[in-house]
Design a protein around this motif. Structure first.
Motif, PDB file in Angstrom:
ATOM      1  N   UNK A 160       0.834  -1.201   0.000  1.00  0.00           N
ATOM      2  CA  UNK A 160       0.000   0.000   0.000  1.00  0.00           C
ATOM      3  C   UNK A 160       0.866   1.246   0.000  1.00  0.00           C
ATOM      4  N   UNK A 161       1.944   1.233   0.790  1.00  0.00           N
ATOM      5  CA  UNK A 161       2.833   2.397   0.833  1.00  0.00           C
ATOM      6  C   UNK A 161       3.483   2.640  -0.528  1.00  0.00           C
ATOM      7  N   UNK A 162       3.894   1.560  -1.207  1.00  0.00           N
ATOM      8  CA  UNK A 162       4.499   1.720  -2.531  1.00  0.00           C
ATOM      9  C   UNK A 162       3.502   2.331  -3.511  1.00  0.00           C
ATOM     10  N   UNK A 164       0.967   4.213  -2.675  1.00  0.00           N
ATOM     11  CA  UNK A 164       0.779   5.611  -2.263  1.00  0.00           C
ATOM     12  C   UNK A 164       1.930   6.479  -2.778  1.00  0.00           C
ATOM     13  N   UNK A 165       3.160   5.975  -2.663  1.00  0.00           N
ATOM     14  CA  UNK A 165       4.313   6.738  -3.152  1.00  0.00           C
ATOM     15  C   UNK A 165       4.186   7.003  -4.650  1.00  0.00           C
ATOM     16  N   UNK A 166       3.784   5.986  -5.377  1.00  0.00           N
ATOM     17  CA  UNK A 166       3.625   6.141  -6.822  1.00  0.00           C
ATOM     18  C   UNK A 166       2.536   7.162  -7.150  1.00  0.00           C
ATOM     19  N   UNK A 167       1.415   7.060  -6.430  1.00  0.00           N
ATOM     20  CA  UNK A 167       0.306   7.996  -6.669  1.00  0.00           C
ATOM     21  C   UNK A 167       0.684   9.409  -6.260  1.00  0.00           C
ATOM     22  N   UNK A 168       1.349   9.552  -5.116  1.00  0.00           N
ATOM     23  CA  UNK A 168       1.760  10.890  -4.654  1.00  0.00           C
ATOM     24  C   UNK A 168       2.733  11.516  -5.640  1.00  0.00           C
ATOM     25  N   UNK A 169       3.673  10.711  -6.163  1.00  0.00           N
ATOM     26  CA  UNK A 169       4.625  11.241  -7.140  1.00  0.00           C
ATOM     27  C   UNK A 169       3.906  11.749  -8.377  1.00  0.00           C
ATOM     28  N   UNK A 477      -5.285  17.710  -7.452  1.00  0.00           N
ATOM     29  CA  UNK A 477      -4.194  16.748  -7.278  1.00  0.00           C
ATOM     30  C   UNK A 477      -3.353  17.105  -6.059  1.00  0.00           C
ATOM     31  N   UNK A 478      -3.086  18.388  -5.868  1.00  0.00           N
ATOM     32  CA  UNK A 478      -2.299  18.819  -4.712  1.00  0.00           C
ATOM     33  C   UNK A 478      -3.028  18.495  -3.408  1.00  0.00           C
ATOM     34  N   UNK A 479      -4.348  18.729  -3.397  1.00  0.00           N
ATOM     35  CA  UNK A 479      -5.145  18.417  -2.203  1.00  0.00           C
ATOM     36  C   UNK A 479      -5.140  16.919  -1.925  1.00  0.00           C
ATOM     37  N   UNK A 480      -5.318  16.137  -2.996  1.00  0.00           N
ATOM     38  CA  UNK A 480      -5.310  14.679  -2.830  1.00  0.00           C
ATOM     39  C   UNK A 480      -3.942  14.195  -2.351  1.00  0.00           C
ATOM     40  N   UNK A 481      -2.878  14.792  -2.890  1.00  0.00           N
ATOM     41  CA  UNK A 481      -1.526  14.395  -2.483  1.00  0.00           C
ATOM     42  C   UNK A 481      -1.316  14.645  -0.989  1.00  0.00           C
ATOM     43  N   UNK A 482      -1.806  15.793  -0.502  1.00  0.00           N
ATOM     44  CA  UNK A 482      -1.684  16.089   0.936  1.00  0.00           C
ATOM     45  C   UNK A 482      -2.431  15.042   1.768  1.00  0.00           C
ATOM     46  N   UNK A 483      -3.638  14.677   1.281  1.00  0.00           N
ATOM     47  CA  UNK A 483      -4.421  13.672   2.001  1.00  0.00           C
ATOM     48  C   UNK A 483      -3.707  12.322   1.996  1.00  0.00           C
ATOM     49  N   UNK A 484      -3.123  11.964   0.844  1.00  0.00           N
ATOM     50  CA  UNK A 484      -2.425  10.682   0.754  1.00  0.00           C
ATOM     51  C   UNK A 484      -1.155  10.673   1.594  1.00  0.00           C
ATOM     52  N   UNK A 485      -0.530  11.841   1.744  1.00  0.00           N
ATOM     53  CA  UNK A 485       0.651  11.905   2.621  1.00  0.00           C
ATOM     54  C   UNK A 485       0.264  11.598   4.063  1.00  0.00           C
ATOM     55  N   UNK A 486      -0.908  12.084   4.470  1.00  0.00           N
ATOM     56  CA  UNK A 486      -1.388  11.767   5.817  1.00  0.00           C
ATOM     57  C   UNK A 486      -1.616  10.259   5.955  1.00  0.00           C
ATOM     58  N   UNK A 487      -2.228   9.660   4.911  1.00  0.00           N
ATOM     59  CA  UNK A 487      -2.456   8.218   4.942  1.00  0.00           C
ATOM     60  C   UNK A 487      -1.125   7.475   4.972  1.00  0.00           C
TER      61      UNK A 487
END
Length: 651
Positions: A160-162, A164-169, A477-487
């Motif tokens: 899941x973390x991998x 998330x990293x891919x999606x955040x990037x 995308x920026x908002x989603x990235x912030x949310x995914x960083x929290x996750x």
């Protein structure tokens, strides 16, 4: 303690046993605290305590000899629990035939590991046996911890973390474009405003033009030119919209193609259908093999049964024609008459042949079990492949729909291109007609400028709207990235917790064992034993719990000794204390507030008292077995019941 007392309060615990071990019937009610079950050896103390352990959720006790069924019930805290026992059915050559098995059960807990390791502390308790025989204490103390599930959860969280990293990037890359997009939007607005100002200026100048000098035909041509130019812009807008739709559909098509490629890659490039056909062939062959094995087993089984009966009874089974075979043995020669050939053969020869056939029968049954397991595996593989085939079929249907839709839209785009070309040709014709009509060049130029500026403004507004959509998407995308960083941070915390969980439990187990051991040894006052504790060591990626002993000599010298220097009674006590430590480490009292202690005859009454009082500090009920002499010494301190009382047990 009271026996069969009907008005017992809810806090009392009543155990009823039928046909277990040496007990025909027994019913005992225990008060909270310590109860000593007194009796000589072979007086069924262990049968009663084993029955209690079974209804609490542990392994089943053996049925009483000659009984086909038995039961154990427990009434505690207003609830009723029960275990129904029976015997395994089977033929004479079935090793499992006659064994005790659980027919039905509603035990106090379904966690047999907790009960067998940390609640039922009898002579077969695995922790006690590990101390006496040098077994793996780490495995036993950590057995309730589902390390496989923890490892699986760690793998899942890492995956899941991998992702998330891919999606955040990806989201960050899109969000990074915001400054550039904002610059583009600002410049487009500036150009649009500039064009709008020029357009308004040209429209005002055109409105002031004197049309009275222009011929009516010229005015008609100018109106047609305006209409055609407007139509061309509408067609261009529709074409651009269709193009964007086609681009989106192509992205969807690429995603479908990627999923199809992934499905094929999982099968090593082989098609799902070919793999499914291969599995069907395997399944057909295995079923055929099982059928042949069934036939062989069905043919061999009656041969074994008949000859076993012949050897046992010296008579033929019912149903055989006595006129065709001899049905009696020759006692003097220890020979029998073979019912198949009629010849007299030695009993030992028949027995040898029967054993050979039995061996073949067992081998065939084992092979059949293996074939059945492979059949089940093939069925599962077939089910998985059918699911994949269905997924592939759905993806192929979706690909075909997307391809058709792309083709339809491209045809529409082609048609729009033709209509745009026709409109542009019409514009050129109208401009040529205006030239032939000798229309005022200045008037024509002003119309052309207005038309061109209207088109330019429309184009800029469409481009500005598209950039605005891109900015909104980038901001989302920026908002989603912030949310995914929290996750992701939460995933990291959970990973750290899982990695530390086993380590924490191991450390807590060692600390608890060592603390309990120190307190119990102080209470029991064993001469010559200074200290017993567990060392935790990491070896080859694993953890080992080493039991350590420090002894003292008569002159007070202290030295480290091997575990086997402890007497059997000392090792049994150590095993009991370690098992109780597991009871504490895994908080078993929250699940089973009872400890059952058996096989402590090696201890004197005073040490039994000290041990049970220590157990009583951690469990609501402590039920222990003791010989009459020790029980008599403990009667003044603890509730005591004697199994020799006819009110309790009937053998």
């Amino acid at each position: 303690m009271t026996v069969d007392e009907s008005n017992a309060a809810d806090e009392r615990m009543t155990v009823s046993v039928r046909n277990v071990g040496g007990i025909e019937r027994a019913s005992v009610t225990f008060e909270p605290g310590i109860t000593v079950v007194a009796g000589e050896n072979a007086s069924n103390k262990s049968s009663l305590l084993g029955s209690l352990g079974a209804v609490l959720g542990g392994s089943p006790p053996p049925l009483r000899g000659g009984a086909e069924t038995g039961s154990v019930t427990l009434d505690l805290d207003g609830e009723h629990y029960a275990v129904e026992l029976g015997r395994q059915e089977g033929s004479a050559d079935d090793d499992a035939a006659g064994r005790t098995l659980v027919k039905d059960a509603t035990p106090y807990t379904t966690d047999a590991t907790l009960v067998d390791c940390f609640v039922r502390l009898d002579e077969d308790n695995p922790v006690r046996r590990a101390v006496v025989d040098g077994g793996d204490l780490h495995e036993l103390l950590m057995r309730p911890v589902d390390t496989e599930a923890i490892d699986a959860e760690i793998d899942r969280l890492r995956e899941r973390r991998a992702k998330l990293d891919e999606r955040i990037a990806d989201l960050d890359e899109r969000a990074d474009a915001i400054p550039e997009l904002e610059v583009r939007a600002r410049r487009l607005r500036e150009r649009r405003d500039e064009v709008s100002d020029r357009l308004e200026s040209k429209r005002a100048a055109l409105a002031e033009t004197d049309y009275r000098a222009a011929a009516e035909a010229t005015q008609d041509l100018l109106d047609s030119l305006d209409d055609t130019r407007a139509e061309r812009e509408r067609l261009r807008d529709r074409r651009d919209t269709k193009r964007r739709a086609v681009e989106s559909l192509r992205d969807d098509l690429d995603a479908v193609e990627a999923e199809l490629s992934a499905l094929d890659a999982d099968l090593g490039g082989e098609s799902v259908r070919s793999r499914l056909d291969a599995v069907d062939d395997d399944l057909s062959a295995l079923r055929e093999r099982k059928g042949r094995l069934d036939e062989t087993i069905d043919a061999l089984r009656p041969i074994v049964e008949v000859n076993q009966a012949l050897l046992a009874d010296s008579r033929l089974p019912e149903g055989f024609d006595e006129g065709e075979v001899v049905d009696r043995l020759d006692p003097a020669a220890e020979s029998i008459t073979c019912w198949t050939c009629g010849q007299s053969v030695e009993r030992a020869d028949v027995r040898e042949q029967v054993e050979a056939v039995q061996a073949i029968l067992r081998a065939k049954r084992e092979e059949r079990s293996s074939v059945e397991a492979r059949i089940e595996e093939c069925r599962q593989r077939r089910s998985d492949l059918e699911t994949r085939l269905e997924e592939r079929s759905d993806l192929e249907d979706r690909r075909r729909r997307l391809e058709r839709e792309i083709e339809d839209r491209e045809r529409t785009i082609s048609d729009l291109e033709e209509r745009i070309d026709a409109a542009e040709e019409r514009i050129r014709d109208l401009e040529a007609d205006l030239d032939e009509a000798e229309a005022d060049d200045d008037l024509l130029e002003r119309h052309r400028e207005v038309s061109d500026l209207e088109y330019e403004r429309g184009r800029l507004e469409r481009e500005l709207a598209a950039v605005g959509d891109e900015i909104e998407a980038a901001e989302a995308a920026a908002t989603e990235a912030d949310s995914l960083r929290e996750e992701r941070a939460d995933v990291d915390d959970r990973l750290d917790d899982l990695r530390d969980r086993i380590d924490r439990i191991e450390r807590e187990a060692v600390e608890t064992v060592n603390e309990c051991m120190e307190r119990v040894l102080d209470r029991l006052d064993y001469d010559g034993i200074e200290r017993v504790w567990i060392d935790r060591r990491h070896v080859d990626g694993g953890t080992v719990f080493d039991l350590q002993v420090v002894r003292t000599t008569d002159d007070g010298a202290v030295y480290r000794a091997a575990v086997d220097t402890l007497s059997k009674s000392e090792r049994e006590v150590v095993g009991l204390v370690i098992a109780l430590s597991g009871y504490l480490v895994h908080d078993v009292s929250a699940t089973v507030p009872i400890v059952v202690v058996d096989a402590i005859e090696m201890l004197d009454a005073e040490r039994i008292r000290g041990l049970l009082e220590f157990f009583d500090e951690h469990a609501r009920y402590v039920v222990a077995a003791a010989l009459p002499e020790e029980a008599e010494c403990l009667r003044s301190r603890f509730d005591t019941v004697s199994l020799e009382s006819p009110e309790i047990a009937t053998q």
